[in-house]
Motif scaffolding. Sequence first.
Motif, PDB file in Angstrom:
ATOM      1  N   LEU A   1     -22.039   2.553  -7.158  1.00 51.85           N
ATOM      2  CA  LEU A   1     -22.178   2.622  -5.709  1.00 51.85           C
ATOM      3  C   LEU A   1     -21.136   3.544  -5.111  1.00 51.85           C
ATOM      4  CD1 LEU A   1     -23.147  -0.635  -3.917  1.00 51.85           C
ATOM      5  CD2 LEU A   1     -24.000   1.668  -3.594  1.00 51.85           C
TER       6      LEU A   1
ATOM      7  N   ASN B   1     -10.847   8.871  -6.697  1.00 50.27           N
ATOM      8  CA  ASN B   1     -11.846   7.909  -6.257  1.00 50.27           C
ATOM      9  C   ASN B   1     -11.629   7.664  -4.766  1.00 50.27           C
ATOM     10  OD1 ASN B   1      -9.443   6.740  -6.743  1.00 50.27           O
ATOM     11  ND2 ASN B   1     -10.246   4.796  -7.426  1.00 50.27           N
TER      12      ASN B   1
ATOM     13  N   PRO C   1      -4.068   3.199  -1.198  1.00 46.35           N
ATOM     14  CA  PRO C   1      -4.314   2.371  -2.385  1.00 46.35           C
ATOM     15  C   PRO C   1      -3.066   1.546  -2.659  1.00 46.35           C
ATOM     16  CG  PRO C   1      -3.648   4.549  -3.082  1.00 46.35           C
ATOM     17  CD  PRO C   1      -3.601   4.549  -1.552  1.00 46.35           C
ATOM     18  N   SER C   2      -3.117   0.695  -3.683  1.00 40.53           N
ATOM     19  CA  SER C   2      -1.926  -0.083  -4.026  1.00 40.53           C
ATOM     20  C   SER C   2      -0.793   0.862  -4.433  1.00 40.53           C
ATOM     21  CB  SER C   2      -2.245  -1.063  -5.147  1.00 40.53           C
ATOM     22  OG  SER C   2      -2.817  -0.391  -6.248  1.00 40.53           O
TER      23      SER C   2
ATOM     24  N   GLY D   1       0.825  -1.199   0.000  1.00 41.11           N
ATOM     25  CA  GLY D   1       0.000   0.000   0.000  1.00 41.11           C
ATOM     26  C   GLY D   1       0.863   1.255   0.000  1.00 41.11           C
TER      27      GLY D   1
HETATM   28  O1  TXA Z   1      -5.986  -4.883  -0.632  1.00 37.22           O
HETATM   29  C1  TXA Z   1      -6.333  -3.697  -0.649  1.00 37.22           C
HETATM   30  O2  TXA Z   1      -7.479  -3.337  -0.392  1.00 37.22           O
HETATM   31  C2  TXA Z   1      -5.257  -2.641  -0.958  1.00 37.22           C
HETATM   32  C3  TXA Z   1      -4.196  -2.718   0.124  1.00 37.22           C
HETATM   33  C4  TXA Z   1      -3.116  -1.667  -0.040  1.00 37.22           C
HETATM   34  O3  TXA Z   1      -4.808  -2.618   1.402  1.00 37.22           O
HETATM   35  N1  TXA Z   1      -5.839  -1.324  -1.010  1.00 37.22           N
HETATM   36  C5  TXA Z   1      -6.628  -0.919  -2.031  1.00 37.22           C
HETATM   37  O4  TXA Z   1      -7.113   0.360  -1.823  1.00 37.22           O
HETATM   38  O5  TXA Z   1      -6.904  -1.587  -3.002  1.00 37.22           O
HETATM   39  P1  TXA Z   1      -7.861   1.280  -2.865  1.00 37.22           P
HETATM   40  O6  TXA Z   1      -7.980   2.608  -2.153  1.00 37.22           O
HETATM   41  O7  TXA Z   1      -7.187   1.296  -4.179  1.00 37.22           O
HETATM   42  O8  TXA Z   1      -9.286   0.652  -3.026  1.00 37.22           O
HETATM   43  C6  TXA Z   1     -10.289   1.488  -3.542  1.00 37.22           C
HETATM   44  C7  TXA Z   1     -11.557   0.731  -3.785  1.00 37.22           C
HETATM   45  C8  TXA Z   1     -12.450   1.525  -4.706  1.00 37.22           C
HETATM   46  O9  TXA Z   1     -12.233   1.175  -6.039  1.00 37.22           O
HETATM   47  C9  TXA Z   1     -13.798   1.111  -4.240  1.00 37.22           C
HETATM   48  O10 TXA Z   1     -14.111  -0.140  -4.827  1.00 37.22           O
HETATM   49  C10 TXA Z   1     -13.657   0.846  -2.782  1.00 37.22           C
HETATM   50  O11 TXA Z   1     -12.301   0.625  -2.554  1.00 37.22           O
HETATM   51  N2  TXA Z   1     -14.114   1.963  -1.912  1.00 37.22           N
HETATM   52  C11 TXA Z   1     -13.383   2.662  -1.026  1.00 37.22           C
HETATM   53  N3  TXA Z   1     -14.141   3.560  -0.397  1.00 37.22           N
HETATM   54  C12 TXA Z   1     -15.391   3.439  -0.884  1.00 37.22           C
HETATM   55  C13 TXA Z   1     -16.634   4.097  -0.647  1.00 37.22           C
HETATM   56  N4  TXA Z   1     -16.748   5.078   0.251  1.00 37.22           N
HETATM   57  N5  TXA Z   1     -17.708   3.701  -1.356  1.00 37.22           N
HETATM   58  C14 TXA Z   1     -17.615   2.707  -2.263  1.00 37.22           C
HETATM   59  N6  TXA Z   1     -16.474   2.040  -2.533  1.00 37.22           N
HETATM   60  C15 TXA Z   1     -15.378   2.404  -1.864  1.00 37.22           C
END
Ligand code: TXA
Length: 317
Positions: free
Chosen positions: A224, A57, A138-139, A33
Amino acid sequence: MPPVPADSASIERAGAIIRSGGLVAFPTETVYGLGADATNGAAVARIFEAKGRPRFNPLIVHVATLDQARCLATFSALAERLAAAFWPGPLTLVLPRRGGSELSELVTAGLDSVGLRMPGHDVARALIAAAGKPLAAPSANRSGHVSPTTAAHVADDLAGRVDMILDGGACRHGVESTVVTADGESVALLRPGAIAAADIERVCGVALRRALDGGDAPVSPGQLASHYAPHTRLIMNVTSPQQESALLAFGARVPDHTGPVINLSASGDLIEAAARLFSALRELDSAGAGLIEVMPIPDDGLGEAINDRLRRAAADR
Ligand code: TXA
Ligand code: MG
């Protein structure tokens, strides 16, 4: 700079970097991350800048304890059950964001919900504890590149764009966490990931709603996670604002204006502007003006993501 082996001394240093608004790449059980203090808007803006993402996002917020999570979001009974079953581990719960929490508006892209997860990797939880802050992460890759599963991948992709890379070895899962919303007694899958849907259904005792179910199911994860937009009409690239409008200004040369004015950054700093964008839109939206006018914002760096969001807000009625 080369990755640093994760031990208690380097984790303490990494925690201090996070507290001072910097970026630290760290291992989780899914992928590496790119972490920043989720309560610091400018630090979160730096994540988007480092990744070179053309749009904002909502980011997942990582916590070390359940108490920390409960301060940030409201847990339904079902959400409590899912957290008890899968945390620490690769499940992200999208829950109603608690009013008055210190989270930056940018980390949730202005939404009233927040994605929370407690990572199942000791180094990740130790870093969150050392920072004393929830971590937006995020990644740790450039936008459009594959997610990193070793510290060397991160160094290849983000060299010079991150203040420290903690090396905790290869990630166990290699795919991102599973993302679900749990509101009331219903659960919807927003992103498939390291935990199988069937395992989640076993704990819930109900079927997951999915993108393809149709009916009143959410149509797509994108929908969503749907973006925040003001209700007030908005127009961009305004150099001579109308006196009765609300003005979203940028830079040092702001025209005289009798209506409400918020300057995203008087010094023309796009990181500061990104950090303030969503809270400024909310504030001007509730100011009672019939129109929000936005001064021109340069399209380089984070300006591209800022303009993307403003363009969609302008088109959104
Ligand atoms: O495995 C993981 O989850 C990795 C590691 C680093 O922990 N993190 C990751 O984070 O993938 P990120 O921020 O890239 O994930 C974002 C995704 C968005 O595409 C969405 O699907 C979801 O998380 N998301 C986050 N907050 C949201 C919200 N308030 N409403 C809807 N979806 C949300
Ligand atoms: Mg990614």
